[in-house]
Design an enzyme around this catalytic site. Structure first.
Site, PDB file in Angstrom:
ATOM      1  N   ALA A  56       0.816  -1.167   0.004  1.00 38.16           N
ATOM      2  CA  ALA A  56      -0.043   0.033  -0.212  1.00 38.16           C
ATOM      3  C   ALA A  56       0.847   1.395   0.139  1.00 38.16           C
ATOM      4  O   ALA A  56       0.319   2.437  -0.135  1.00 38.16           O
ATOM      5  CB  ALA A  56      -1.001  -0.013   1.214  1.00 38.16           C
ATOM      6  N   TYR A  57       2.141   1.271   0.299  1.00 36.39           N
ATOM      7  CA  TYR A  57       2.977   2.491   0.331  1.00 36.39           C
ATOM      8  C   TYR A  57       3.102   2.991  -1.010  1.00 36.39           C
ATOM      9  O   TYR A  57       3.598   2.385  -1.961  1.00 36.39           O
ATOM     10  CB  TYR A  57       4.234   2.153   0.801  1.00 36.39           C
ATOM     11  CG  TYR A  57       4.343   1.757   2.215  1.00 36.39           C
ATOM     12  CD1 TYR A  57       3.463   1.967   3.297  1.00 36.39           C
ATOM     13  CD2 TYR A  57       5.401   1.063   3.044  1.00 36.39           C
ATOM     14  CE1 TYR A  57       3.413   1.465   4.316  1.00 36.39           C
ATOM     15  CE2 TYR A  57       5.618   0.799   4.168  1.00 36.39           C
ATOM     16  CZ  TYR A  57       4.625   1.143   4.984  1.00 36.39           C
ATOM     17  OH  TYR A  57       4.531   0.651   6.390  1.00 36.39           O
ATOM     18  N   SER A  58       2.626   4.044  -1.486  1.00 40.41           N
ATOM     19  CA  SER A  58       2.489   4.987  -2.643  1.00 40.41           C
ATOM     20  C   SER A  58       1.916   3.746  -3.767  1.00 40.41           C
ATOM     21  O   SER A  58       2.153   3.775  -4.871  1.00 40.41           O
ATOM     22  CB  SER A  58       3.795   5.151  -3.173  1.00 40.41           C
ATOM     23  OG  SER A  58       4.254   6.096  -2.287  1.00 40.41           O
TER      24      SER A  58
END
Length: 320
Positions: A56-58
């Site tokens: 989900a990071y970026s």
């Protein structure tokens, strides 16, 4: 560098780990591939072997950057990633169902340019999926050699205990790590979670070890806060900046001045004394160098007492 074995496994990680949430989207406090490369190179040179990211990071870009920068040394590093949060625009691409885990692992493997992820963690609890379903799916990933070990992140202690009990009852892989919100300004994890992890031989990998930058010493009591992080990260203001937080910060500043080191290094040294392996979030090479130097700082029992004395109970947070 110092190293520790995670959980009951034979996998060793560096005592200082590199968190990669700041890699990805171009924003005021995040960095792209070209800026991340010297940071990764520095971390490798200093002996850091564990790199932590999440799908989900970026929206996957963090995994892509990490995969590109570690592809030539894959056998020498330990990669951790996570699954749980919304991915893309499809409303079904969220959670810890069997279908979602099966789908997201393939996407993460592709972005990371690897055949397996050493530590695959659930990125918070999924209230809509039975933990039995999640653990069976994760166990299958280990059997398929797509995952080395599994871990968990911030949750209530009863949830973590239920997870371990379920793994034991169904003869499934168990969570070997707990990545939780823990620092000098937020110590509620000491009440139940950390003693439980110690009893069960679970490795504790705290995130936000310098309290989203609060413990770096850049903020002053009763003064206007205009840093980019303060303006763009609402949780920074929500979780810190109470009078009791500044009480802790001022002791950190005092001890850092006495020892001739930086406040953030004192915050990290305190966590290292607690037998944890903190995950640092960085945007500069100097952040990595400072963090590794904290391994050499020795805190006395009196230092520890002074650092801990001002703390006051906080509402539980970090489980969102």
């Amino acid at each position: 560098m110092k190293y520790e074995t995670i959980g009951k496994t034979n996998t060793k990680i560096s005592k200082i780990s590199l968190g990669c949430m700041s890699f990805g989207a171009k924003s005021e406090w995040m960095i792209g591939l070209d800026e991340a490369k010297p940071i990764i190179d520095c971390a490798l040179d200093l002996g850091i072997t564990f790199f932590d990211t999440a799908n989900a990071y970026s929206n996957g870009r963090s995994e892509e950057i990490l995969g590109e920068l570690l592809k030539d040394c894959r056998d020498d590093v330990v990669i951790g990633s996570k699954v749980r949060y919304q991915m893309g625009d499809n409303p079904h691409d969220v959670g810890l169902s069997k279908q979602q885990i099966k789908k997201q692992i393939e996407k993460s493997l592709e972005r990371l340019q690897t055949k397996f992820i050493d530590l695959y963690q659930i990125h918070r609890w999924d209230y809509e999926t039975p933990i039995e379903e999640t653990l069976v799916a994760l166990d299958q990933l280990v059997k398929d050699n797509k995952v080395g070990h599994i871990g968990a992140s911030s949750m209530y202690m009863w949830q973590f205990a239920k997870s371990l009990w379920t793994s034991n009852e169904l003869d499934l892989q168990r969570f070997e790590t707990m990545t939780n919100f823990y620092n000098l300004c937020y110590r509620e994890e000491e009440r139940e979670m950390i003693p439980f992890c110690k009893d069960q031989n679970i490795s504790v990998l705290p995130y936000s070890p310098v309290a989203k930058g609060f413990l770096t010493g850049k903020y002053t009591r009763n003064e206007k806060n205009d840093t980019i992080r303060f303006k763009t990260d609402p949780r920074l203001a929500e979780r810190f900046f109470k009078p009791e937080d500044f009480d802790v910060l001022e002791i950190v500043m005092q001890i850092s001045n006495e020892k001739g080191v930086k406040p953030a290094q004192i915050a990290l040294a305190w966590l290292l004394e607690k037998n944890t392996a903190p995950i640092i979030g960085v945007t500069k090479k100097s952040h990595v160098e400072d963090a590794v130097e904290s391994l050499n700082i020795k805190l006395t029992s009196n230092d520890m007492k002074q650092l801990e004395e001002p703390y006051k109970m906080h509402p539980t947070t970090g489980y969102e």
